[in-house]
Design a protein around this motif. Structure first.
Motif, PDB file in Angstrom:
ATOM      1  N   SER A 189       0.829  -1.211   0.000  1.00 17.23           N
ATOM      2  CA  SER A 189       0.000   0.000   0.000  1.00 17.23           C
ATOM      3  C   SER A 189       0.862   1.260   0.000  1.00 17.23           C
ATOM      4  CB  SER A 189      -0.934   0.002   1.225  1.00 17.23           C
ATOM      5  OG  SER A 189      -0.197   0.117   2.423  1.00 17.23           O
ATOM      6  N   LEU A 190       2.022   1.200   0.678  1.00 15.31           N
ATOM      7  CA  LEU A 190       2.918   2.357   0.702  1.00 15.31           C
ATOM      8  C   LEU A 190       3.526   2.617  -0.673  1.00 15.31           C
ATOM      9  CD1 LEU A 190       4.775   1.864   4.105  1.00 15.31           C
ATOM     10  CD2 LEU A 190       3.060   3.594   3.552  1.00 15.31           C
ATOM     11  N   GLN A 198       6.476   8.407  -4.832  1.00 12.71           N
ATOM     12  CA  GLN A 198       7.403   9.273  -5.556  1.00 12.71           C
ATOM     13  C   GLN A 198       8.786   9.271  -4.897  1.00 12.71           C
ATOM     14  OE1 GLN A 198       5.827  13.252  -6.415  1.00 12.71           O
ATOM     15  NE2 GLN A 198       3.767  12.431  -6.140  1.00 12.71           N
ATOM     16  N   ALA A 199       8.793   9.335  -3.569  1.00  8.78           N
ATOM     17  CA  ALA A 199      10.065   9.339  -2.843  1.00  8.78           C
ATOM     18  C   ALA A 199      10.816   8.027  -3.056  1.00  8.78           C
ATOM     19  CB  ALA A 199       9.821   9.575  -1.356  1.00  8.78           C
ATOM     20  N   ILE A 200      10.091   6.942  -3.067  1.00 11.77           N
ATOM     21  CA  ILE A 200      10.705   5.636  -3.319  1.00 11.77           C
ATOM     22  C   ILE A 200      11.315   5.617  -4.720  1.00 11.77           C
ATOM     23  CG2 ILE A 200      10.180   3.194  -3.726  1.00 11.77           C
ATOM     24  CD1 ILE A 200       8.172   3.413  -1.384  1.00 11.77           C
ATOM     25  N   GLY A 201      10.599   6.188  -5.683  1.00 14.21           N
ATOM     26  CA  GLY A 201      11.125   6.264  -7.038  1.00 14.21           C
ATOM     27  C   GLY A 201      12.408   7.070  -7.117  1.00 14.21           C
ATOM     28  N   VAL A 202      12.464   8.158  -6.356  1.00 10.15           N
ATOM     29  CA  VAL A 202      13.678   8.986  -6.325  1.00 10.15           C
ATOM     30  C   VAL A 202      14.855   8.176  -5.789  1.00 10.15           C
ATOM     31  CG1 VAL A 202      14.765  10.962  -5.211  1.00 10.15           C
ATOM     32  CG2 VAL A 202      12.429  11.162  -6.107  1.00 10.15           C
ATOM     33  N   ILE A 203      14.631   7.474  -4.671  1.00 12.94           N
ATOM     34  CA  ILE A 203      15.717   6.697  -4.054  1.00 12.94           C
ATOM     35  C   ILE A 203      16.157   5.567  -4.974  1.00 12.94           C
ATOM     36  CG2 ILE A 203      16.324   5.223  -2.096  1.00 12.94           C
ATOM     37  CD1 ILE A 203      14.315   6.866  -0.426  1.00 12.94           C
ATOM     38  N   MET A 204      15.198   4.922  -5.640  1.00 15.29           N
ATOM     39  CA  MET A 204      15.528   3.858  -6.586  1.00 15.29           C
ATOM     40  C   MET A 204      16.421   4.385  -7.703  1.00 15.29           C
ATOM     41  SD  MET A 204      11.821   1.947  -6.888  1.00 15.29           S
ATOM     42  CE  MET A 204      12.355   0.881  -8.246  1.00 15.29           C
ATOM     43  N   PRO A 210      16.093  -1.861  -5.653  1.00 11.65           N
ATOM     44  CA  PRO A 210      14.681  -2.199  -5.810  1.00 11.65           C
ATOM     45  C   PRO A 210      13.795  -1.404  -4.857  1.00 11.65           C
ATOM     46  CG  PRO A 210      15.831  -3.939  -4.629  1.00 11.65           C
ATOM     47  CD  PRO A 210      16.876  -2.978  -5.098  1.00 11.65           C
ATOM     48  N   ALA A 211      12.487  -1.467  -5.097  1.00  3.16           N
ATOM     49  CA  ALA A 211      11.536  -0.664  -4.327  1.00  3.16           C
ATOM     50  C   ALA A 211      11.558  -0.996  -2.839  1.00  3.16           C
ATOM     51  CB  ALA A 211      10.131  -0.858  -4.897  1.00  3.16           C
ATOM     52  N   GLU A 212      11.664  -2.294  -2.506  1.00  4.05           N
ATOM     53  CA  GLU A 212      11.644  -2.684  -1.088  1.00  4.05           C
ATOM     54  C   GLU A 212      12.836  -2.092  -0.337  1.00  4.05           C
ATOM     55  OE1 GLU A 212      11.293  -4.680  -3.623  1.00  4.05           O
ATOM     56  OE2 GLU A 212       9.203  -5.331  -3.445  1.00  4.05           O
ATOM     57  N   GLU A 213      14.001  -2.083  -0.984  1.00  2.00           N
ATOM     58  CA  GLU A 213      15.184  -1.501  -0.351  1.00  2.00           C
ATOM     59  C   GLU A 213      15.035   0.008  -0.217  1.00  2.00           C
ATOM     60  OE1 GLU A 213      19.965  -1.043  -1.243  1.00  2.00           O
ATOM     61  OE2 GLU A 213      18.877  -2.778  -2.025  1.00  2.00           O
ATOM     62  N   ALA A 214      14.458   0.646  -1.217  1.00  2.00           N
ATOM     63  CA  ALA A 214      14.243   2.093  -1.167  1.00  2.00           C
ATOM     64  C   ALA A 214      13.291   2.450  -0.038  1.00  2.00           C
ATOM     65  CB  ALA A 214      13.690   2.582  -2.507  1.00  2.00           C
ATOM     66  N   LEU A 215      12.250   1.635   0.144  1.00  2.00           N
ATOM     67  CA  LEU A 215      11.316   1.879   1.244  1.00  2.00           C
ATOM     68  C   LEU A 215      12.027   1.736   2.582  1.00  2.00           C
ATOM     69  CD1 LEU A 215       8.513   2.395   2.382  1.00  2.00           C
ATOM     70  CD2 LEU A 215       7.994  -0.042   2.040  1.00  2.00           C
ATOM     71  N   GLY A 216      12.942   0.767   2.667  1.00  2.00           N
ATOM     72  CA  GLY A 216      13.720   0.599   3.893  1.00  2.00           C
ATOM     73  C   GLY A 216      14.578   1.812   4.191  1.00  2.00           C
ATOM     74  N   VAL A 217      15.171   2.388   3.155  1.00  2.00           N
ATOM     75  CA  VAL A 217      15.980   3.608   3.328  1.00  2.00           C
ATOM     76  C   VAL A 217      15.112   4.745   3.846  1.00  2.00           C
ATOM     77  CG1 VAL A 217      17.303   5.384   2.103  1.00  2.00           C
ATOM     78  CG2 VAL A 217      17.673   2.960   1.576  1.00  2.00           C
ATOM     79  N   LEU A 218      13.930   4.874   3.276  1.00  2.00           N
ATOM     80  CA  LEU A 218      13.007   5.937   3.683  1.00  2.00           C
ATOM     81  C   LEU A 218      12.573   5.749   5.132  1.00  2.00           C
ATOM     82  CD1 LEU A 218      11.815   8.359   2.135  1.00  2.00           C
ATOM     83  CD2 LEU A 218       9.762   6.975   1.721  1.00  2.00           C
ATOM     84  N   ARG A 219      12.276   4.514   5.507  1.00  2.00           N
ATOM     85  CA  ARG A 219      11.877   4.231   6.889  1.00  2.00           C
ATOM     86  C   ARG A 219      13.020   4.523   7.857  1.00  2.00           C
ATOM     87  NH1 ARG A 219       8.492  -1.333   5.795  1.00  2.00           N
ATOM     88  NH2 ARG A 219       6.403  -0.457   6.014  1.00  2.00           N
ATOM     89  N   SER A 220      14.230   4.155   7.472  1.00  2.00           N
ATOM     90  CA  SER A 220      15.388   4.396   8.328  1.00  2.00           C
ATOM     91  C   SER A 220      15.582   5.891   8.556  1.00  2.00           C
ATOM     92  CB  SER A 220      16.634   3.781   7.683  1.00  2.00           C
ATOM     93  OG  SER A 220      17.773   4.037   8.459  1.00  2.00           O
ATOM     94  N   ALA A 221      15.395   6.679   7.503  1.00  2.00           N
ATOM     95  CA  ALA A 221      15.528   8.133   7.638  1.00  2.00           C
ATOM     96  C   ALA A 221      14.458   8.695   8.561  1.00  2.00           C
ATOM     97  CB  ALA A 221      15.437   8.785   6.256  1.00  2.00           C
TER      98      ALA A 221
END
Length: 246
Positions: A189-190, A198-204, A210-221
């Motif tokens: 859903s996120l 959009q933020a996940i796309g930027v990090i990717m 991949p998207a799951e790793e990008a989401l992890g980076v965002l969560r860590s921040a």
């Protein structure tokens, strides 16, 4: 009256063996998230650790329907499978919520359809102990002996303790599986969420991940900055979309 005297050393050994079994079972299931995998580990550990037990099986029901079967020997899997009928020690244990014991199946009359099949496979004694997992799943752990009169009161106590401990561990496995599934649904859903997506796309793009790793980076921040995930995402998107000075 001639009372049987128990050797204290033998009694201590039984306690130590049971404690070792429960410890090994905990180690084997503590990090497992898959219920069927947990059942396979359970029957394998019990078969190897309980003296006098040649095979071990598990019968599980989910909301009254067969939910899973595990067997330490694939040849005997049918003995634990309720789809072959309710005439079995496992079903008695589940239905009556008490242990079912037969020290010698050659003298057994309770399961006229199940017993001949069991004896053909080499089973001569059985203990089935009920296992309460959670509101949706109940079951029975089934210990099989290859010779008559091997299973005794010590085995009954071991089976009772094994069933209690296994129920707790299997409940924890199902709880971890539910949480993992919920986390997966949340992640999905996120990924579809506007600003977070959009933020996940930027990090990717920046990291080539991949998207799951990008989401992890965002969560860590978000965790490091102690601010909501959506706010971190918004700041990132705002930063990269801001026009640069020429």
């Amino acid at each position: 009256m001639n009372l049987e005297m128990r050797d204290p050393a033998v009694e201590r050994l039984g306690v130590l063996e049971t404690a070792a079994l429960l410890r090994e079972l905990t180690a084997g299931l503590i990090a497992v998230d898959d219920f069927d995998e947990a059942l396979d580990a359970l029957v394998r550990i019990a078969r190897n650790a309980v003296a006098g037990v040649r095979w071990c099986g598990f019968t599980a029901l989910r909301a009254g329907e067969p939910a899973g079967v595990a067997a330490s020997d694939a040849r005997l899997a049918g003995l634990d499978d309720l789809r072959h009928g309710p005439d079995s020690p496992a079903m008695d244990a589940i239905r009556l919520r008490e242990m079912a014991l037969s020290e010698d199946l050659g003298r057994e009359l309770r399961w006229p359809a199940w017993t001949p099949r069991a004896r053909e496979l080499g089973v001569q004694g059985v203990i089935s102990a009920p296992v309460d997992v959670d509101e949706q799943v109940i079951g029975s752990i089934n210990l099989y002996a290859g010779a008559a009169d091997l299973l005794n009161t010590d085995h009954q106590l071991t089976a009772m303790l094994l069933a209690e401990h296994a129920g707790l561990l299997l409940a924890a496995v199902r709880d971890r599986a539910r949480k993992a599934a919920q986390a997966g649904e949340l992640d999905a859903s996120l990924l579809d969420d506007g600003v977070i997506g959009q933020a996940i796309g930027v990090i990717m793009t920046q990291r080539g991940c991949p998207a799951e790793e990008a989401l992890g980076v965002l969560r860590s921040a978000a965790s490091s900055l102690d601010i909501p995930l959506r706010e971190v995402a918004g700041r990132l998107v705002s930063t990269v979309s801001r026009p640069r000075d020429s």
